[in-house]
Structure formats: structure tokens, C-alpha cells
Design an enzyme around this catalytic site. Structure first.
Site, short mmCIF file in Angstrom:
data_model
loop_
_atom_site.label_atom_id
_atom_site.label_comp_id
_atom_site.label_asym_id
_atom_site.label_seq_id
_atom_site.Cartn_x
_atom_site.Cartn_y
_atom_site.Cartn_z
CB THR A 134 -0.89 -0.01 1.27
OG1 THR A 134 -1.48 1.28 1.44
CG2 THR A 134 -0.09 -0.32 2.53
CG ASP A 135 -1.10 5.03 -0.90
OD1 ASP A 135 -1.64 4.39 0.03
OD2 ASP A 135 -1.69 5.96 -1.51
CD GLU A 136 -3.32 3.40 4.30
OE1 GLU A 136 -3.24 3.45 5.53
OE2 GLU A 136 -4.37 3.12 3.68
CE1 TYR A 160 -3.06 -2.55 5.88
CE2 TYR A 160 -3.11 -0.21 5.32
CZ TYR A 160 -3.12 -1.54 4.93
OH TYR A 160 -3.20 -1.86 3.59
CE LYS A 164 0.27 -4.56 2.94
NZ LYS A 164 -0.14 -5.89 2.40
P1 NAD Z 1 -9.48 -7.23 2.55
O1 NAD Z 1 -9.42 -6.92 4.01
O2 NAD Z 1 -10.73 -6.93 1.80
O3 NAD Z 1 -9.16 -8.77 2.31
C1 NAD Z 1 -8.12 -9.44 2.98
C2 NAD Z 1 -8.29 -10.93 2.72
O4 NAD Z 1 -7.21 -11.60 3.39
C3 NAD Z 1 -9.58 -11.50 3.28
O5 NAD Z 1 -10.18 -12.37 2.33
C4 NAD Z 1 -9.13 -12.28 4.51
O6 NAD Z 1 -9.96 -13.39 4.81
C5 NAD Z 1 -7.73 -12.72 4.11
N1 NAD Z 1 -6.87 -12.95 5.28
C6 NAD Z 1 -6.70 -12.15 6.35
N2 NAD Z 1 -5.87 -12.73 7.24
C7 NAD Z 1 -5.47 -13.90 6.69
C8 NAD Z 1 -4.61 -14.95 7.12
N3 NAD Z 1 -3.98 -14.88 8.31
N4 NAD Z 1 -4.42 -16.00 6.31
C9 NAD Z 1 -5.06 -16.09 5.11
N5 NAD Z 1 -5.91 -15.15 4.67
C10 NAD Z 1 -6.11 -14.06 5.44
O7 NAD Z 1 -8.23 -6.46 1.93
P2 NAD Z 1 -8.10 -5.70 0.54
O8 NAD Z 1 -8.61 -4.33 0.68
O9 NAD Z 1 -8.62 -6.58 -0.55
O10 NAD Z 1 -6.51 -5.61 0.42
C11 NAD Z 1 -5.75 -6.67 -0.15
C12 NAD Z 1 -4.29 -6.32 -0.14
O11 NAD Z 1 -4.06 -5.11 -0.86
C13 NAD Z 1 -3.74 -6.07 1.27
O12 NAD Z 1 -2.45 -6.61 1.34
C14 NAD Z 1 -3.71 -4.56 1.40
O13 NAD Z 1 -2.70 -4.14 2.28
C15 NAD Z 1 -3.41 -4.15 -0.04
N6 NAD Z 1 -3.94 -2.83 -0.43
C16 NAD Z 1 -5.24 -2.49 -0.20
C17 NAD Z 1 -5.71 -1.26 -0.63
C18 NAD Z 1 -7.15 -0.86 -0.46
O14 NAD Z 1 -7.52 0.28 -0.78
N7 NAD Z 1 -8.04 -1.73 0.01
C19 NAD Z 1 -4.85 -0.38 -1.30
C20 NAD Z 1 -3.52 -0.77 -1.50
C21 NAD Z 1 -3.08 -2.01 -1.09
P1 TYD Z 2 -10.57 4.17 4.75
O1 TYD Z 2 -11.57 3.78 3.70
O2 TYD Z 2 -10.63 3.54 6.09
O3 TYD Z 2 -9.13 3.99 4.09
P2 TYD Z 2 -7.66 4.48 4.64
O4 TYD Z 2 -7.76 4.90 6.04
O5 TYD Z 2 -6.86 3.23 4.46
O6 TYD Z 2 -7.25 5.57 3.70
O7 TYD Z 2 -10.68 5.74 4.97
C1 TYD Z 2 -10.54 6.66 3.89
C2 TYD Z 2 -10.58 8.06 4.47
O8 TYD Z 2 -11.90 8.30 4.98
C3 TYD Z 2 -9.65 8.26 5.66
O9 TYD Z 2 -9.12 9.58 5.60
C4 TYD Z 2 -10.54 8.11 6.88
C5 TYD Z 2 -11.87 8.63 6.38
N1 TYD Z 2 -13.08 7.99 6.97
C6 TYD Z 2 -14.11 8.80 7.48
O10 TYD Z 2 -14.05 10.05 7.47
N2 TYD Z 2 -15.23 8.18 8.00
C7 TYD Z 2 -15.34 6.82 8.04
O11 TYD Z 2 -16.37 6.30 8.55
C8 TYD Z 2 -14.28 6.02 7.50
C9 TYD Z 2 -14.36 4.52 7.53
C10 TYD Z 2 -13.17 6.65 6.97
#
Ligand code: NAD
Ligand code: TYD
Length: 352
Positions: A134-136, A160, A164
Site C-alpha cells: 500500500t502507499d500508506e 496498519y 505493511k
Molecule cells: P481485505 O481486508 O478486503 O481482504 C483481505 C483478505 O485476506 C480476506 O479475504 C481475509 O480473509 C484474508 N486474510 C486475512 N488474514 C489472513 C490470514 N492470516 N491467512 C489467510 N488469509 C487471510 O483487503 P483488501 O482491501 O482486498 O486488500 C488486499 C491487499 O491489498 C492487502 O495486502 C492490502 O494491504 C493491499 N492494499 C489495499 C488497498 C485498499 O484500498 N483496500 C490499497 C492498496 C493495497
Molecule cells: P478508509 O476507507 O478507512 O481507508 P484508509 O484509512 O486506508 O485511507 O478511509 C478513507 C478516508 O476516509 C480516511 O481519511 C478516513 C476517512 N473515513 C471517514 O471520514 N469516515 C469513516 O467512517 C471512515 C471509515 C473513513
């Protein structure tokens, strides 16, 4: 049937993972896709109903924290490559329960790296370990002119992003120390179908639909850079096949939005789609206590993947958001099952 690759996709039942699994299963019938997922609260096999019967798809319920289970799976499926997406992914949960993030994101990743290192020993050049991050990990931007580059130093600010960042460091260390052929990518915030409604966009869509308050943290001034999830999956496909070993790629849509402006936009789109008077849903906005240590701004410079691999987003934000809202409106059963917890009962019966 012989497959040219046996690829584990971890976290394939989650939001982004399910889009990656679907893309790979459909685009590469010559690959066997093994979806390895623990099915935590974030894993939902209903996300994959349309491809679950395909001959090149297999689901394995497993926990990446369990080292012996990982070894067994590598042996049993003769794993050739890994796309690692499994993670605990919600910042707010990492604030209340950081240890789960250490276990899955750090210990789980190192377990997987160990399994890959041991199983592929002697033939590392034939196998790829792709870590999706992630970019975080880059921290929080304060100067409006700044963007995250692949060379930006890591500066994670939440449990988090710290977990990562640690996992990214381990992946690089396994390349440097053992010669494992790794590639990494760091993506901005994703949105789209199957997004768990604890994250900003699906939470707001769900609350607007059900007439609940829309909780905006602080003053809503934090900025996120949003990318349609299918475009992230397309980037992952390209990086897996064409990315340079040992390299990382930043993925993002050059699409920054202040939270409050985004919530306004969602309210207006939803009012229009639900046939409500414009302005109705904006009245649901409620300012709530800010997230502790809330990162101010994320913004990705995606020029490397665009120039080197020819990737670009396939949809504009307007198109992606319209598709997303339409998906939630026409999949109310998915949303109901997720918000009520029904989805977990059904699949836990099947796989426990
Ligand atoms: P998500 O939370 O929707 O899904 C995570 C999945 O991992 C779930 O299906 C969960 O059951 C599985 N999981 C969790 N713990 C596990 C374990 N111990 N063993 C096996 N499986 C396990 O997450 P997401 O939003 O789809 O993100 C997927 C990946 O992409 C992550 O690595 C996250 O850091 C990265 N990412 C997410 C975003 C975003 O905006 N959501 C952006 C950039 C990168
Ligand atoms: P989120 O979807 O949790 O992603 P991330 O924290 O990984 O960027 O949140 C996106 C942005 O929205 C973040 O600045 C936090 C804000 N946020 C709210 O203002 N209200 C909410 O209920 C949630 C879940 C997030």
C-alpha cells in the site's frame, strides 16, 4: 489437465483479491489459481460465485500464520508462484487491535516467504513472489506539491501501515539475502464492487441507502487518491508478468479527493439514483472525533508503471464511481448478508 503455473493468490476472498482471482482465472486458463484465504470477517466467497466452478480455480481455507499448513500447501499444489494479498487491511481496526496486524501482515508474510524459499530452493529464477502493498507505508504528505515515488523513504504512521512496511522490508530482504525473485507494488486507495462496508466509500453508500448518519472524521479535510479496483487488478497482472525482479511499482490514478468533497459527491449521486431531492443525503453528514494519528494526504506518482509497463486506468473516476454505486444498488443481498453477518455462517459451515 496440466497447468503451466500453479499460482497461490492469498487473500483471494477479500475485496481486491477477488478481483485479481477473477481476472487470472478468466484470462489464463493455462494457470491453476489456488485461492488461499483464512476467511476472516473480510473474506467472502460470495465475491467469487461467478468463477467458483471453473476448472482452473481451487479454494483452500488456510491461515498464512500457520507455517506447517503453508509448507503442506506448497507441497500439495506444487506451487510455482505467489501473489500475496492476504492482510488485515483496516486502519481503524489496527488502532484497536495491532497484534492481529503483526501476526497476519508480518509473521504471515515471513511464513510465506520461508515456504517459497524452501520449496523453490535451487530454481529461484523460475518462480516469482509478488507482494502487494500500500502507499500508506510512505506516511503522510503535507506539501501539496509532493507525491509518493518508488524512492520515497518509508515513514509509516499507523499500526496498519507499520505492519505493511515491515512486510515489504522482509520481502526485499529475502531477495537480497536468498535471491528469491520478488516484485512489489504499492497502491493507493481502491474502490469498487465487493468492498467491505467498513471502508469510506461502501460505508457511505450503505448508510445513505439506509438513512443512517454519515460519519466524517475530523473536518473531512484528509485527502485520498482513489483507484477503481479492476484497474488495480490489471496493474497486478502486468507487474506479475512484466515487472522487473527486485523492483517495486507505485499504482494510483492521479485522482485525489478531500473526504468531505467525496462524501458530498456520493450523496448527490445517490440522491439522483434513488430519486430523492438533491441535498437530502448531505443532511446525514455527521462530524465525528478524528482517527488518532490520521494521515493527512496520500498521493501516488504512477509514472513508472505508466511509462515502463504501459499501464493506465481504464475508467475515469466518474465512470468507476457510477459502476460502483450501481453495483451496490443492484446487489443489496450481498450488502445485507455482509452487514448482518449471514455470509460468515454460510461459508463457515461449508469449510470448517
Ligand atoms: P481485505 O481486508 O478486503 O481482504 C483481505 C483478505 O485476506 C480476506 O479475504 C481475509 O480473509 C484474508 N486474510 C486475512 N488474514 C489472513 C490470514 N492470516 N491467512 C489467510 N488469509 C487471510 O483487503 P483488501 O482491501 O482486498 O486488500 C488486499 C491487499 O491489498 C492487502 O495486502 C492490502 O494491504 C493491499 N492494499 C489495499 C488497498 C485498499 O484500498 N483496500 C490499497 C492498496 C493495497
Ligand atoms: P478508509 O476507507 O478507512 O481507508 P484508509 O484509512 O486506508 O485511507 O478511509 C478513507 C478516508 O476516509 C480516511 O481519511 C478516513 C476517512 N473515513 C471517514 O471520514 N469516515 C469513516 O467512517 C471512515 C471509515 C473513513
Amino acid at each position: 489437465m496440466g497447468f503451466s503455473k500453479n499460482i497461490i493468490i492469498t487473500g483471494g476472498a477479500g475485496f481486491i483479491g477477488s478481483h485479481v482471482v477473477r481476472l487470472f482465472v478468466n484470462a489464463y486458463p493455462e494457470y491453476r489459481i489456488i485461492n488461499l484465504d483464512k476467511l476472516t470477517y473480510a473474506g467472502n466467497l460470495a465475491n467469487l460465485k461467478d468463477i467458483e466452478d471453473k476448472p482452473n480455480y481451487t479454494f483452500v481455507k488456510a491461515d498464512i500464520v500457520d507455517a506447517s499448513q503453508m509448507k503442506e500447501i506448497f507441497d500439495a499444489y506444487k506451487v510455482t508462484d505467489v501473489l500475496h494479498l492476504a492482510a488485515e487491511s483496516h486502519v481503524d481496526r489496527s488502532i484497536t487491535n495491532p497484534m492481529e496486524f503483526v501476526m497476519t501482515n508480518v509473521v504471515g508474510t515471513v511464513n510465506l516467504l520461508n515456504s517459497a524459499r524452501d520449496y523453490w530452493k535451487g530454481s529461484y529464477d523460475k518462480h516469482r513472489f509478488y507482494h502487494i502493498s500500500t502507499d500508506e507505508v510512505f506516511g503522510s504528505l503535507h506539501n501539496p506539491e509532493d507525491f509518493f515515488l518508488e524512492t520515497t523513504p518509508y515513514d509509516p504512521q499507523s499500526p496498519y501501515s507499520a505492519s505493511k512496511a515491515a512486510s515489504d522490508h522482509f520481502v526485499r530482504a529475502y531477495h537480497n539475502t536468498y535471491g528469491l525473485q520478488v516484485v512489489l507494488s504499492n497502491c493507493s486507495n481502491n474502490y469498487g464492487p465487493n468492498h467491505f462496508p467498513e471502508k469510506l466509500i461502501p460505508l457511505m453508500i450503505n448508510n445513505i441507502q439506509t438513512g443512517k448518519p454519515l460519519p466524517v472524521y475530523g473536518k473531512g479535510e484528509n485527502v485520498r487518491d482513489w483507484l477503481y479496483v479492476v484497474d488495480h487488478a490489471r496493474a497486478i497482472d502486468l507487474i506479475f508478468h512484466k515487472g522487473k525482479t527486485g523492483d517495486c511499482y507505485n499504482v494510483g490514478g492521479f485522482n485525489e479527493w478531500k473526504n468531505l468533497d467525496l462524501v458530498y459527491l456520493l450523496c448527490d449521486i445517490m440522491d439522483q439514483k434513488l430519486g430523492k431531492e438533491q441535498g437530502t443525503s448531505r443532511k446525514l453528514i455527521t462530524y465525528v472525533t478524528d482517527r488518532p494519528g490520521h494521515d493527512l494526504r496520500y498521493a501516488i506518482d504512477a509514472n513508472k508503471i505508466m511509462n515502463e509497463l504501459g499501464w493506465k486506468p481504464s475508467v475515469t473516476f466518474e465512470q468507476g464511481l457510477a459502476k460502483t454505486v450501481d453495483w451496490y444498488l443492484s446487489n443489496s443481498e450481498w450488502l445485507q448478508n455482509v452487514t448482518s453477518g449471514e455470509y460468515q455462517k454460510y461459508y463457515s459451515k461449508q469449510y470448517n
